[in-house]
Design an enzyme around this catalytic site. Structure first.
Site, PDB file in Angstrom:
ATOM      1  N   GLU A  83       0.603  -1.213  -0.053  1.00  0.00           N
ATOM      2  CA  GLU A  83       0.271   0.413   0.046  1.00  0.00           C
ATOM      3  C   GLU A  83       0.810   0.694   0.056  1.00  0.00           C
ATOM      4  O   GLU A  83       0.588   2.760   0.098  1.00  0.00           O
ATOM      5  CB  GLU A  83      -0.880   0.102   1.218  1.00  0.00           C
ATOM      6  CG  GLU A  83      -0.608  -0.521   2.531  1.00  0.00           C
ATOM      7  CD  GLU A  83      -1.712   0.090   3.576  1.00  0.00           C
ATOM      8  OE1 GLU A  83      -1.820   1.069   4.131  1.00  0.00           O
ATOM      9  OE2 GLU A  83      -1.822  -0.932   4.451  1.00  0.00           O
ATOM     10  N   CYS A 115      -3.568  -3.727   4.242  1.00  0.00           N
ATOM     11  CA  CYS A 115      -2.181  -4.391   4.770  1.00  0.00           C
ATOM     12  C   CYS A 115      -2.488  -6.164   3.913  1.00  0.00           C
ATOM     13  O   CYS A 115      -2.026  -6.615   4.549  1.00  0.00           O
ATOM     14  CB  CYS A 115      -2.720  -4.473   6.042  1.00  0.00           C
ATOM     15  SG  CYS A 115      -2.408  -2.758   6.575  1.00  0.00           S
ATOM     16  N   HIS A 251      -2.120 -10.431  11.337  1.00  0.00           N
ATOM     17  CA  HIS A 251      -1.611  -9.180  11.745  1.00  0.00           C
ATOM     18  C   HIS A 251      -1.512  -8.403  12.965  1.00  0.00           C
ATOM     19  O   HIS A 251      -2.160  -7.988  13.415  1.00  0.00           O
ATOM     20  CB  HIS A 251      -2.950  -8.559  10.526  1.00  0.00           C
ATOM     21  CG  HIS A 251      -1.976  -6.844  10.086  1.00  0.00           C
ATOM     22  ND1 HIS A 251      -1.044  -6.990   9.278  1.00  0.00           N
ATOM     23  CD2 HIS A 251      -2.881  -5.804  10.315  1.00  0.00           C
ATOM     24  CE1 HIS A 251      -0.839  -5.460   9.269  1.00  0.00           C
ATOM     25  NE2 HIS A 251      -2.192  -4.525   9.875  1.00  0.00           N
TER      26      HIS A 251
HETATM   27  N1  CAA Z   1       0.010   2.164  31.100  1.00  0.00           N
HETATM   28  C1  CAA Z   1       0.164   0.900  30.234  1.00  0.00           C
HETATM   29  N2  CAA Z   1      -0.866   1.419  29.232  1.00  0.00           N
HETATM   30  C2  CAA Z   1      -1.071   2.106  28.962  1.00  0.00           C
HETATM   31  C3  CAA Z   1      -1.076   3.235  29.496  1.00  0.00           C
HETATM   32  C4  CAA Z   1       0.025   3.489  30.398  1.00  0.00           C
HETATM   33  N3  CAA Z   1       0.536   4.279  31.586  1.00  0.00           N
HETATM   34  N4  CAA Z   1      -1.997   3.631  28.735  1.00  0.00           N
HETATM   35  C5  CAA Z   1      -2.628   4.026  28.203  1.00  0.00           C
HETATM   36  N5  CAA Z   1      -2.179   2.439  28.851  1.00  0.00           N
HETATM   37  C6  CAA Z   1      -3.132   1.655  27.127  1.00  0.00           C
HETATM   38  C7  CAA Z   1      -4.846   1.828  26.993  1.00  0.00           C
HETATM   39  O1  CAA Z   1      -5.531   1.331  28.199  1.00  0.00           O
HETATM   40  C8  CAA Z   1      -4.889   1.321  25.910  1.00  0.00           C
HETATM   41  O2  CAA Z   1      -5.124  -0.929  26.129  1.00  0.00           O
HETATM   42  P1  CAA Z   1      -6.231  -1.080  25.903  1.00  0.00           P
HETATM   43  O3  CAA Z   1      -6.798  -0.563  24.076  1.00  0.00           O
HETATM   44  O4  CAA Z   1      -5.799  -2.342  25.974  1.00  0.00           O
HETATM   45  O5  CAA Z   1      -7.401  -0.517  26.383  1.00  0.00           O
HETATM   46  C9  CAA Z   1      -3.710   0.825  25.099  1.00  0.00           C
HETATM   47  O6  CAA Z   1      -2.609   1.844  26.100  1.00  0.00           O
HETATM   48  C10 CAA Z   1      -3.477   2.082  24.064  1.00  0.00           C
HETATM   49  O7  CAA Z   1      -4.003   2.829  24.804  1.00  0.00           O
HETATM   50  P2  CAA Z   1      -5.447   4.243  23.913  1.00  0.00           P
HETATM   51  O8  CAA Z   1      -6.228   3.497  22.907  1.00  0.00           O
HETATM   52  O9  CAA Z   1      -5.481   5.426  24.844  1.00  0.00           O
HETATM   53  O10 CAA Z   1      -4.241   4.500  22.796  1.00  0.00           O
HETATM   54  P3  CAA Z   1      -4.198   6.196  21.516  1.00  0.00           P
HETATM   55  O11 CAA Z   1      -5.537   6.656  21.796  1.00  0.00           O
HETATM   56  O12 CAA Z   1      -3.214   6.946  21.917  1.00  0.00           O
HETATM   57  O13 CAA Z   1      -4.044   5.530  20.092  1.00  0.00           O
HETATM   58  C11 CAA Z   1      -3.944   3.439  19.217  1.00  0.00           C
HETATM   59  C12 CAA Z   1      -3.949   3.702  20.169  1.00  0.00           C
HETATM   60  C13 CAA Z   1      -5.686   3.470  18.095  1.00  0.00           C
HETATM   61  C14 CAA Z   1      -3.885   1.753  18.476  1.00  0.00           C
HETATM   62  C15 CAA Z   1      -3.110   3.820  18.169  1.00  0.00           C
HETATM   63  O14 CAA Z   1      -2.043   4.066  18.106  1.00  0.00           O
HETATM   64  C16 CAA Z   1      -3.836   4.361  15.959  1.00  0.00           C
HETATM   65  O15 CAA Z   1      -4.203   5.155  15.917  1.00  0.00           O
HETATM   66  N6  CAA Z   1      -3.394   3.457  15.504  1.00  0.00           N
HETATM   67  C17 CAA Z   1      -2.897   3.012  13.592  1.00  0.00           C
HETATM   68  C18 CAA Z   1      -4.088   2.368  13.740  1.00  0.00           C
HETATM   69  C19 CAA Z   1      -3.960   1.065  14.252  1.00  0.00           C
HETATM   70  O16 CAA Z   1      -3.154  -0.004  14.392  1.00  0.00           O
HETATM   71  N7  CAA Z   1      -5.128   0.317  13.721  1.00  0.00           N
HETATM   72  C20 CAA Z   1      -5.301  -1.139  14.393  1.00  0.00           C
HETATM   73  C21 CAA Z   1      -5.959  -2.138  13.823  1.00  0.00           C
HETATM   74  S1  CAA Z   1      -6.358  -1.555  11.846  1.00  0.00           S
HETATM   75  C22 CAA Z   1      -5.519  -2.066  11.124  1.00  0.00           C
HETATM   76  O17 CAA Z   1      -5.075  -2.924  12.481  1.00  0.00           O
HETATM   77  C23 CAA Z   1      -4.296  -1.708   9.723  1.00  0.00           C
HETATM   78  C24 CAA Z   1      -3.043  -1.437   9.960  1.00  0.00           C
HETATM   79  O18 CAA Z   1      -1.887  -1.977   9.820  1.00  0.00           O
HETATM   80  C25 CAA Z   1      -3.228  -0.018  10.710  1.00  0.00           C
END
Ligand code: CAA
Length: 420
Positions: A83, A115, A251
């Site tokens: 991609e 992906c 994945h």
């Molecule tokens: N200690 C331990 N854990 C902590 C913490 C701390 N101090 N603070 C936060 N966490 C945990 C949260 O509880 C959360 O865990 P859970 O999901 O188990 O509840 C985790 O850390 C992440 O925290 P947030 O959800 O608050 O994180 P965020 O909102 O900043 O972003 C994300 C997380 C949405 C994955 C972001 O990184 C993102 O948008 N990533 C890109 C999209 C992606 O990867 N999507 C996956 C599915 S799509 C796909 O697979 C295709 C692809 O390749 C893109």
């Protein structure tokens, strides 16, 4: 009887630099545990503009050819799942063909579905071989990507880059696919996308996780029903269907996603028998069936199309001998979206094939950079790429001349192109 078909050999290419996620967390003022525990990562690959999807793909294919010694005229098909296209029309497969001097009798194309493209290429190649149309020829499938969300975004700690190349043939020494035993779940959703002209992906992060899990549940239950129909699940009392898979590989956009995914697969099994999940059992099953596959993923970050195959490298690097002759499950997910659950049996040559990949050396040979250097690299324009003498056996994008992309490097460095 269907011809055994699947992965005969596999190779890996990574950018030369990486960033430690604890360094990134400190620079962003967030708790390091959010990235190391919350997302489950350790490091992420940082490509510079010279390490584009073409150069990573070409480097991986060059390694595959060296590892296997395959006669080039036997290659009938080269498919690149990506991609991270570098051109609206010309496929990465053509660049790779030219850089490596591969035969003109080959079919070449790229497969794009976020992906999922690498898996699309793998399935097309396996079907081509199993149908007999390949007539003794083999296919190369490459999954190559640069995962880029941008500095300071929520997706930033889930970036990465690299390429995995696979030789697909009727001698599946690494993994014999269970042809026809797969489950697909697709839908038109906007969970993650990259409009034309943008370098960075756009993503609805939490929604993308929901889409992934929903596609997984649909794909897994369809696979389960087909696997039952073919008698592949020798189910005994007290065990879930998914527990009959020696490993389940997912994945991996970030490592924690695989933990969520595995819990969803178990939930699908438990729903079918009206039972409730038990957290301790889910955790144990994760440790047994999934954990080892994440060790390499945690080092390189998201590699989009290649991530599932980086997980395969992780699992086989650790346990290829113990897994010989055993069935594993694999889930490929492409946003947009298409998910496919499939399975295969680990071959007798998996341990030897993994030794040739040299995963440790590739990881250890990388250079750690600090956040300032990472941000400098992220801010570099695409063209021209900064000049660097390509490392032995690697390719680099060097810039556009006369409207055409130019590459340097390769075996012994004979193809170096300097732009005037
Ligand atoms: N200690 C331990 N854990 C902590 C913490 C701390 N101090 N603070 C936060 N966490 C945990 C949260 O509880 C959360 O865990 P859970 O999901 O188990 O509840 C985790 O850390 C992440 O925290 P947030 O959800 O608050 O994180 P965020 O909102 O900043 O972003 C994300 C997380 C949405 C994955 C972001 O990184 C993102 O948008 N990533 C890109 C999209 C992606 O990867 N999507 C996956 C599915 S799509 C796909 O697979 C295709 C692809 O390749 C893109």
């Amino acid at each position: 009887m269907t011809t055994p078909t699947g992965i005969e050999a596999i190779s890996l290419a990574l950018p030369r630099r990486y960033l430690d996620l604890e360094d990134l967390a400190r620079a962003r003022g967030i708790a390091p545990e959010k990235l190391t525990v919350g997302l489950g990562g350790r490091r992420m690959s940082v490509p510079d503009p010279g390490e584009d999807s073409v150069s990573l793909a070409a480097t991986a294919v060059a390694r595959l050819l060296a590892q296997t010694g395959i006669e080039r005229e036997r290659i009938g098909q080269l498919i690149v799942g990506t991609e991270s296209a570098v051109d609206h029309a010309k496929p990465i497969a053509s660049f790779v063909q030219g850089l490596l001097g591969l035969p003109h009798t080959m079919r070449t194309y790229d497969a794009q579905h976020a992906c999922y493209g690498g898996t699309a290429g793998l399935m097309a190649s396996a079907a081509w071989i199993a149908s007999g149309a390949a007539d003794g020829q083999v296919a190369i499938v490459v999954a190559a990507d640069v995962a880029r969300y941008g500095v300071g975004t929520a997706g930033e700690p889930t970036q990465g880059a690299g390429a995995v190349a696979m030789l697909v043939s009727a001698q599946p020494a690494v993994l014999a696919l269970d042809l026809g035993v797969c489950g697909v779940s697709s839908a038109d959703v906007h969970d993650f996308w990259r409009p034309l002209g943008r370098r960075e992906a756009l993503v609805d992060g939490h929604y993308s996780i929901e889409c992934y899990l929903e596609a997984l549940a649909g794909a897994y239950t369809r696979w389960r029903s087909r696997a039952r129909g073919r008698g592949l699940l020798a189910e005994g009392a007290g065990s879930l269907p998914s527990e009959h898979l020696a490993r389940v590989l997912y994945h991996v956009p970030f490592c924690k996603m695989a933990r969520k995914a595995h819990a969803r697969v178990r939930q699908a099994d438990l729903e079918a028998i009206d039972a409730a999940a038990n957290e301790a059992e889910t955790a144990l099953s994760f440790d047994r069936q999934v954990k080892s596959s994440l060790e390499v993923c945690a080092e390189v970050g998201n590699v989009y199309t290649a991530s599932l195959y980086v997980a395969l490298l992780g699992a086989l690097r650790r346990d290829a001998d113990a897994l010989r002759g055993r069935r594993i499950g694999l889930f490929s997910y492409g946003s947009g979206c298409c998910g496919e659950f499939f399975s295969g049996v680990v071959g007798d040559g998996a341990a030897e094939a993994l030794r040739k990949v040299g995963v440790e050396a590739l990881l250890e040979g990388r250079e750690r950079i600090d956040v300032a250097e990472y941000e400098r690299i992220m801010g570099l324009p695409v063209d021209p790429a900064p000049w660097e003498e390509p490392l032995e056996g690697r390719y680099r994008f060097v810039g556009v001349a006369d409207g055409r992309r130019r590459y340097a490097g390769g075996r012994g460095g004979p193809q170096i192109v300097r732009l005037s």
